[in-house]
Design an enzyme around this catalytic site. Structure first.
Site, PDB file in Angstrom:
ATOM      1  N   ARG A 127      29.141  47.742  32.707  1.00 46.04           N
ATOM      2  CA  ARG A 127      29.690  45.921  32.468  1.00 46.04           C
ATOM      3  C   ARG A 127      31.212  46.511  32.270  1.00 46.04           C
ATOM      4  NH1 ARG A 127      28.709  42.601  29.362  1.00 46.04           N
ATOM      5  NH2 ARG A 127      26.845  42.944  29.046  1.00 46.04           N
ATOM      6  N   TYR A 187      44.133  27.155  47.770  1.00 48.24           N
ATOM      7  CA  TYR A 187      43.649  27.446  48.375  1.00 48.24           C
ATOM      8  C   TYR A 187      42.129  26.287  47.897  1.00 48.24           C
ATOM      9  CZ  TYR A 187      39.789  30.594  49.299  1.00 48.24           C
ATOM     10  OH  TYR A 187      39.107  31.763  49.368  1.00 48.24           O
ATOM     11  N   ASP A 203      48.861  32.191  42.313  1.00 53.57           N
ATOM     12  CA  ASP A 203      48.002  33.039  43.761  1.00 53.57           C
ATOM     13  C   ASP A 203      49.137  33.896  44.726  1.00 53.57           C
ATOM     14  OD1 ASP A 203      46.432  33.750  45.808  1.00 53.57           O
ATOM     15  OD2 ASP A 203      44.513  32.215  45.404  1.00 53.57           O
ATOM     16  N   LYS A 220      41.435  40.598  51.357  1.00 52.80           N
ATOM     17  CA  LYS A 220      42.091  40.870  51.834  1.00 52.80           C
ATOM     18  C   LYS A 220      42.530  42.025  52.254  1.00 52.80           C
ATOM     19  CE  LYS A 220      41.154  35.770  51.687  1.00 52.80           C
ATOM     20  NZ  LYS A 220      40.427  35.717  51.282  1.00 52.80           N
TER      21      LYS A 220
END
Length: 396
Positions: A62, A116, A188, A213
Site C-alpha cells: 500500500r 466539476y 483542479d 484523461k
C-alpha cells in the site's frame, strides 16, 4: 540514460522524468512491480523499516513500489518547485484527498461555482457532514475573492478552465489573496496539465489531475494525482495513507506509458480543437463557443496571459436549441462517441446542463461539450456539419 535536468524543457522532462536507474535497471519502461507483502531479512530489519521513512522504500504494497514511484516522481518533475506527488485510483479520489488533507471540522471552503460536479457533490455531502461549510464564488471574481475570505476560511478550490462552461480564472490574483491570509489553494488542473499551466510555479499549494484523461490518453484507466507545493506533501501523504488511498501498479504503469507521449498528443488535441472551435464560431446555428483560446470565452484574457496552449476540450451553445434538437445533433455524429470522460484519442460529444449555486447561465440551455481527439480535424468538421443539418431539421 541521463536523469532529468532542471534546465530541460517540459517536452524533454516528460520523457526523462521518474526513470531512476535503480527502478528501471536498464529497461526503458519501469517494469510492473506488484506487491502486497514485502519480506525482510530479519526481525531487526522489520523493526527498522517500521521506524524509518517508508517513502520510496519497499515497506508494504500500500506504500507503493517503484512502478508507482516512477509515475509520481515524473509528475512532480513536471511541476517546477513541487515537493512530491501522490497517486489515487481516480480523479475524484484525488480531489477528495486534497480537500481532506487541509480541512477540519469548523473550517470553511470557498469553492468555484464552475467546479466539476462530483467535487461540488462532495462538498455538499461528505464535507457538510464532516462539519466543513462551503461557499461558492464566481469563477471570474479574481482579486475580489479577498472580500470572501473569513476567519474560518481554510481553503480555496479553483478549477481553470471550469467544467462545462470553461471560465478561465485569474489564478495569480486568487493565489495572492489566499497567501496574504494564510489560506490553502487547490487547483483542479486536469484540462491544462502541468505542460500548459504549471500550477505550483503559479503559487498553487495542491495541484490535482484526473490522470484518467490526458496522462493516460487511451480511455482505459482510472487514475488521479495530487502534486504538492512546498510544505504540503507530508500532510497529503499522511492523510492519503490513513484513508488507504493508492493506485494499483498496473494502472500506474499504464499512466506512465501514456505520460511519455502526452506533450505530442496535447499539441495535436490543441491544434485540432482550436480549428474545430473556430469553424463552429462561424456557423449560424451556433450561439457561442466556449473555448479558452477564443475571445468569446469568459476569462480569455487570463488564458492568453498565463497558459502555454490549449487542450482539446471545449463547449458550444446551439442557437435556439432544445433537448430534442440537441439530441438530434449528437445522435447524427459518426466520429464522435457519446460518453463521459475525455482526454483519449477518440472524439466525444456530450449534452451538458451546468448546475450553478449562484444562478443559471444565459447560454446553458443547449450546451454541447466536445472533446477533440486525434482524428483528422477536417473529417471532424464534416461530421459536425452533418450534425448541424440534423439540428436545423429538428429545430424546425
Amino acid at each position: 540514460m541521463a536523469a532529468s535536468d532542471d534546465k530541460d524543457q517540459p517536452a524533454t522532462r516528460i520523457v526523462t522524468a521518474g526513470r531512476r536507474p535503480e527502478w528501471t535497471q536498464g529497461i526503458v519502461n519501469p517494469p510492473v512491480w506488484r506487491a502486497s507483502t514485502i519480506l525482510y531479512d530479519s526481525v531487526a530489519d522489520l523493526r527498522a523499516g517500521a521506524r524509518g521513512d517508508s517513502h520510496h522504500t519497499l515497506y508494504y504494497g500500500r506504500r507503493g513500489t517503484p512502478t508507482q514511484w516512477a509515475l509520481a516522481d515524473a509528475l512532480t518533475e513536471l511541476e517546477p518547485g513541487a515537493e512530491g506527488t501522490w497517486l489515487y485510483g481516480s480523479g475524484v479520489a484525488a480531489v477528495t484527498a486534497a480537500l481532506l488533507a487541509v480541512l477540519s471540522p469548523g473550517d470553511e471552503l470557498l469553492l468555484v461555482d464552475s467546479a466539476y460536479d462530483p467535487t461540488t457533490s462532495f462538498a455538499a455531502g461528505f464535507l457538510k457532514k464532516f462539519g466543513v461549510t462551503t461557499r461558492h464564488y464566481d469563477p471570474l471574481i479574481g482579486a475580489g475573492i479577498a472580500d470572501l475570505i473569513g476567519g474560518n476560511t481554510r481553503a480555496i478550490l479553483l478549477e481553470s478552465p471550469g467544467s462545462l462552461t470553461f471560465e478561465v480564472q485569474d489564478v495569480p490574483a486568487i493565489v495572492a489573496a489566499a497567501k496574504a491570509r494564510g489560506v490553502v489553494t487547490i487547483l483542479d488542473n486536469t484540462w491544462a496539465t502541468p505542460l500548459l499551466f504549471p500550477a505550483i510555479a503559479h503559487g498553487i499549494d495542491l495541484s490535482v489531475l484526473a490522470c484518467t484523461k490526458y496522462v493516460v490518453g487511451h480511455s482505459d484507466v482510472m487514475l488521479g494525482s495530487v502534486t504538492a507545493g512546498p510544505g504540503f506533501f507530508a500532510k497529503l501523504r499522511n492523510v492519503s495513507l490513513q484513508l488507504g488511498q493508492m493506485a494499483s501498479p498496473d494502472d500506474a504503469w499504464l499512466g506512465a506509458r501514456g505520460l511519455r507521449t502526452m506533450a505530442v498528443r496535447l499539441r495535436q488535441h490543441g491544434a485540432s480543437g482550436l480549428k474545430v472551435a473556430q469553424w463552429l464560431a462561424e456557423q449560424p446555428e451556433v450561439a457561442t463557443v466556449l473555448h479558452p483560446a477564443l475571445p468569446s470565452c469568459p476569462g480569455h484574457e487570463f488564458f492568453a496571459r498565463d497558459f502555454n496552449g490549449a487542450s482539446g476540450l471545449f463547449a458550444f451553445a446551439l442557437q435556439d436549441g432544445d433537448e430534442a434538437s440537441r439530441a438530434a445533433f449528437i445522435d447524427t455524429l459518426r466520429l464522435f462517441g457519446i460518453g463521459y470522460s475525455w482526454g483519449g484519442y477518440e472524439s466525444l460529444a456530450l449534452p451538458v446542463d451546468p448546475k450553478r449555486a449562484l444562478g443559471r447561465r444565459d447560454d446553458d440551455g443547449a450546451l454541447v461539450r466536445l472533446h477533440i481527439g486525434l482524428e483528422d480535424p477536417d473529417d471532424l468538421i464534416a461530421d459536425l456539419d452533418r450534425g448541424l443539418a440534423a439540428f436545423r431539421s429538428a429545430r424546425g
